[in-house]
Motif scaffolding. Structure first.
Motif, PDB file in Angstrom:
ATOM      1  N   TYR A 168       0.777  -1.237   0.000  1.00  0.00           N
ATOM      2  CA  TYR A 168       0.000   0.000   0.000  1.00  0.00           C
ATOM      3  C   TYR A 168       0.812   1.293   0.000  1.00  0.00           C
ATOM      4  O   TYR A 168       0.239   2.359  -0.023  1.00  0.00           O
ATOM      5  N   SER A 169       2.150   1.222   0.029  1.00  0.00           N
ATOM      6  CA  SER A 169       2.956   2.440   0.009  1.00  0.00           C
ATOM      7  C   SER A 169       3.981   2.383  -1.118  1.00  0.00           C
ATOM      8  O   SER A 169       4.753   1.428  -1.200  1.00  0.00           O
ATOM      9  N   ARG A 170       3.991   3.428  -1.940  1.00  0.00           N
ATOM     10  CA  ARG A 170       4.993   3.516  -3.000  1.00  0.00           C
ATOM     11  C   ARG A 170       6.292   4.161  -2.512  1.00  0.00           C
ATOM     12  O   ARG A 170       7.310   4.085  -3.185  1.00  0.00           O
ATOM     13  N   ARG A 171       6.238   4.812  -1.345  1.00  0.00           N
ATOM     14  CA  ARG A 171       7.393   5.584  -0.890  1.00  0.00           C
ATOM     15  C   ARG A 171       8.314   4.814   0.067  1.00  0.00           C
ATOM     16  O   ARG A 171       9.514   5.050   0.123  1.00  0.00           O
ATOM     17  N   VAL A 172       7.774   3.889   0.836  1.00  0.00           N
ATOM     18  CA  VAL A 172       8.600   3.135   1.779  1.00  0.00           C
ATOM     19  C   VAL A 172       9.677   2.372   1.018  1.00  0.00           C
ATOM     20  O   VAL A 172       9.426   1.756  -0.009  1.00  0.00           O
ATOM     21  N   ASN A 173      10.903   2.395   1.543  1.00  0.00           N
ATOM     22  CA  ASN A 173      12.023   1.793   0.819  1.00  0.00           C
ATOM     23  C   ASN A 173      12.746   0.746   1.666  1.00  0.00           C
ATOM     24  O   ASN A 173      12.357   0.451   2.805  1.00  0.00           O
ATOM     25  N   ALA A 174      13.820   0.207   1.120  1.00  0.00           N
ATOM     26  CA  ALA A 174      14.561  -0.877   1.781  1.00  0.00           C
ATOM     27  C   ALA A 174      15.167  -0.433   3.102  1.00  0.00           C
ATOM     28  O   ALA A 174      15.125  -1.171   4.098  1.00  0.00           O
ATOM     29  N   ALA A 175      15.736   0.759   3.141  1.00  0.00           N
ATOM     30  CA  ALA A 175      16.361   1.232   4.381  1.00  0.00           C
ATOM     31  C   ALA A 175      15.335   1.331   5.502  1.00  0.00           C
ATOM     32  O   ALA A 175      15.598   0.931   6.650  1.00  0.00           O
ATOM     33  N   GLY A 176      14.165   1.864   5.187  1.00  0.00           N
ATOM     34  CA  GLY A 176      13.105   1.966   6.188  1.00  0.00           C
ATOM     35  C   GLY A 176      12.644   0.606   6.652  1.00  0.00           C
ATOM     36  O   GLY A 176      12.434   0.372   7.854  1.00  0.00           O
ATOM     37  N   ALA A 177      12.482  -0.333   5.707  1.00  0.00           N
ATOM     38  CA  ALA A 177      12.015  -1.674   6.056  1.00  0.00           C
ATOM     39  C   ALA A 177      13.021  -2.402   6.943  1.00  0.00           C
ATOM     40  O   ALA A 177      12.655  -3.022   7.943  1.00  0.00           O
ATOM     41  N   VAL A 178      14.294  -2.334   6.580  1.00  0.00           N
ATOM     42  CA  VAL A 178      15.331  -3.026   7.352  1.00  0.00           C
ATOM     43  C   VAL A 178      15.401  -2.476   8.781  1.00  0.00           C
ATOM     44  O   VAL A 178      15.483  -3.233   9.760  1.00  0.00           O
ATOM     45  N   SER A 179      15.366  -1.164   8.911  1.00  0.00           N
ATOM     46  CA  SER A 179      15.429  -0.563  10.250  1.00  0.00           C
ATOM     47  C   SER A 179      14.199  -0.948  11.073  1.00  0.00           C
ATOM     48  O   SER A 179      14.309  -1.194  12.281  1.00  0.00           O
ATOM     49  N   ALA A 180      13.028  -1.014  10.449  1.00  0.00           N
ATOM     50  CA  ALA A 180      11.797  -1.353  11.166  1.00  0.00           C
ATOM     51  C   ALA A 180      11.811  -2.805  11.642  1.00  0.00           C
ATOM     52  O   ALA A 180      11.446  -3.097  12.791  1.00  0.00           O
ATOM     53  N   ILE A 181      12.223  -3.720  10.766  1.00  0.00           N
ATOM     54  CA  ILE A 181      12.260  -5.136  11.145  1.00  0.00           C
ATOM     55  C   ILE A 181      13.256  -5.353  12.282  1.00  0.00           C
ATOM     56  O   ILE A 181      12.965  -6.040  13.280  1.00  0.00           O
TER      57      ILE A 181
END
Length: 480
Positions: A404-417
């Motif tokens: 649902y988001s076109r803006r979220v990227n790999a750096a954000g995902a890795v930090s969140a996980i």
């Protein structure tokens, strides 16, 4: 009486073994083992989704909560219902993506680091969930055979059952076993409810026997505690890998969406029935001056407070549900190790035969790890919330953002996980309790872990480059 209960349990084990063996000949490739050859119709999907979701978390943890606090336990189930409503819109997208695991999705949308961290978070979660299924099964065997089987011995026996059933035929075995289990559990619980309600004098007798707080929305507790039950369940439901694997196994996008409708109806009914059965069991325990372990109340009630045949069938249904849930989560975690580590990095050119051998070996190894955790777990409810929180904080926000988001990227995902997993795993450490205010340190990890994970996802993504267009296009098509 114990002979009848033993016969029912034996018949269930034999039936499950026959179902597994009949599916064995159909498993020839990686896709056959991991996603049942993408051939599951909606009818099978409904029951396998229902059986994989309602296990010891509901039958032991939820029942324990209902025994102690009453209808407030429905906040835990209600989180799942809310998640299911949102899943109705996610299911077709998931089937369209049609890979094997959640880490497949994480790498396609983000990067390889997200895949590996996703595997770690999933292993922590699903091994924990599998572990308390073994506790539940061991409790049941101990209740039926108190002079022969201790709860700890029961855990070893259940672990052996689960490992064998799961290893035989993979997703195909798990899904078709769930049809048998789901129908048995649904029918017996729906019959047991009016029988027990009549035995306590109807609704008036039921209401009079328990504290008034058992029939209130919050059960005499705070809204914060209710939400600590609600959110881990809701978020696990929306990001649950076992669910996505079932969608990946569907014959079509239509089958996936139709199955969700059946799943919603079945889950609302069964989880409500489980809570009421636990409360009715509490009433009968009071009447009989008995003091069962709260987590065992459903099995205890089946053994002591129902007509023999119905009680044996209900006990068998609970036993089968626990085995089913353990199968699903143990299989899903082993899939991560095989598909996301072995086939991805160690032996990418491995033959189907080699992958099947390694898959079964991983089931055995993870089953042993789950058994180790089961031998060192106290409260099933606490273990349930711990497992749900890891997944809810670390993976669900990242998974939903992929769709649902076109803006979220790999750096954000890795930090969140990474942040969500770390905070949950170490929240109960002495460091947290010594350095944070007691009012915060004594709460469950869900809100701090989720808040920090979401902040990492949003802020880090906003401060770094957007994802590549081809990564987004996989999930949004031509509109990316």
């Amino acid at each position: 009486m114990s002979h009848l209960y033993a016969a029912v349990i034996g018949a269930i084990v034999l039936t499950l073994l026959i179902v597994s063996l009949t599916r064995l000949g159909k498993v020839k490739t990686k896709a056959d083992y991991l996603v049942a050859g993408r051939s599951l119709p909606a009818f099978v999907l409904v029951f396998t989704l229902l059986s994989s979701w309602i296990g010891s978390g509901s039958l032991l943890g939820g029942a324990e909560n209902a025994y102690n606090h009453g209808f407030v336990a429905l906040w835990q189930g209600g989180g799942g219902w809310a998640g299911l409503l949102l899943i109705y819109f996610i299911a077709p997208r998931a089937r369209k993506f049609a890979q094997y695991t959640i880490p497949d999705l994480l790498e396609a949308r983000y990067n390889q680091t997200a895949r590996i961290l996703g595997v770690i978070a999933t292993l922590f979660t699903y091994a924990a969930i599998s572990s308390y299924q073994l506790i539940g099964g061991g409790d049941i065997l101990s209740l039926i055979f108190p002079t022969v089987i201790t709860p700890d011995l029961g855990k070893y026996i259940i672990a052996a059952f689960v490992i064998v059933f799961t290893a035989i035929a993979g997703m195909s075995s798990v899904a078709y076993m769930d049809v048998v289990i789901g129908m048995l559990a649904t029918i017996t619980m729906l019959i047991a409810l009016p029988v027990l309600m009549h035995s306590v004098g109807g609704w008036s007798g039921f209401h009079a026997a328990l504290p008034a707080s058992h029939f209130t929305v919050l059960g005499g507790d705070t809204l914060i505690h209710a939400l600590e039950l609600f959110f881990p369940t809701c978020l696990l439901m929306m990001g649950n890998q076992t669910m996505y694997q079932k969608f990946f196994s569907a014959k079509s996008e239509k089958d996936a969406r139709v199955a969700v409708v059946g799943w919603i109806i079945g889950t609302v009914i069964l989880e409500t029935v489980i809570v009421i059965l636990a409360m009715l069991g509490h009433v009968r325990a009071i009447e009989n001056h008995a003091s069962p372990f709260p987590r065992e109340i459903l099995a205890f009630t089946a053994l002591h407070n129902l007509p023999t045949l119905l009680g044996a069938l209900l006990m068998g249904a609970i036993f089968a549900k626990i085995i089913s849930t353990a199968n699903n989560y143990l299989f899903s975690a082993s899939t991560n190790l095989v598909n996301d580590i072995f086939a991805r990095y160690i032996a990418p050119d491995a033959s189907n035969k080699r992958i099947l051998i390694v898959s079964r070996l991983m089931v055995v190894l993870l089953g042993v790890w789950a058994l180790y955790q089961a031998m060192h777990t106290g409260s099933v409810l606490k273990k349930t919330l711990y497992a749900y929180t890891i997944y809810s904080a670390a993976l669900t926000p990242v998974i939903l953002a992929a769709f649902y988001s076109r803006r979220v990227n790999a750096a954000g995902a890795v930090s969140a996980i990474g942040a969500g997993t770390f905070i949950t795993v170490f929240w109960d450490s002495s460091f947290v309790h010594n350095h944070l205010p007691a009012v915060l340190a004594q709460r469950d990890a869900i809100f701090p872990a989720l808040l920090i994970a979401v902040l990492c996802l949003v802020i880090v993504s906003a401060c770094t480059k957007p994802p590549r267009k081809e990564q987004v296009a996989i999930f949004f098509g031509d509109n990316a």
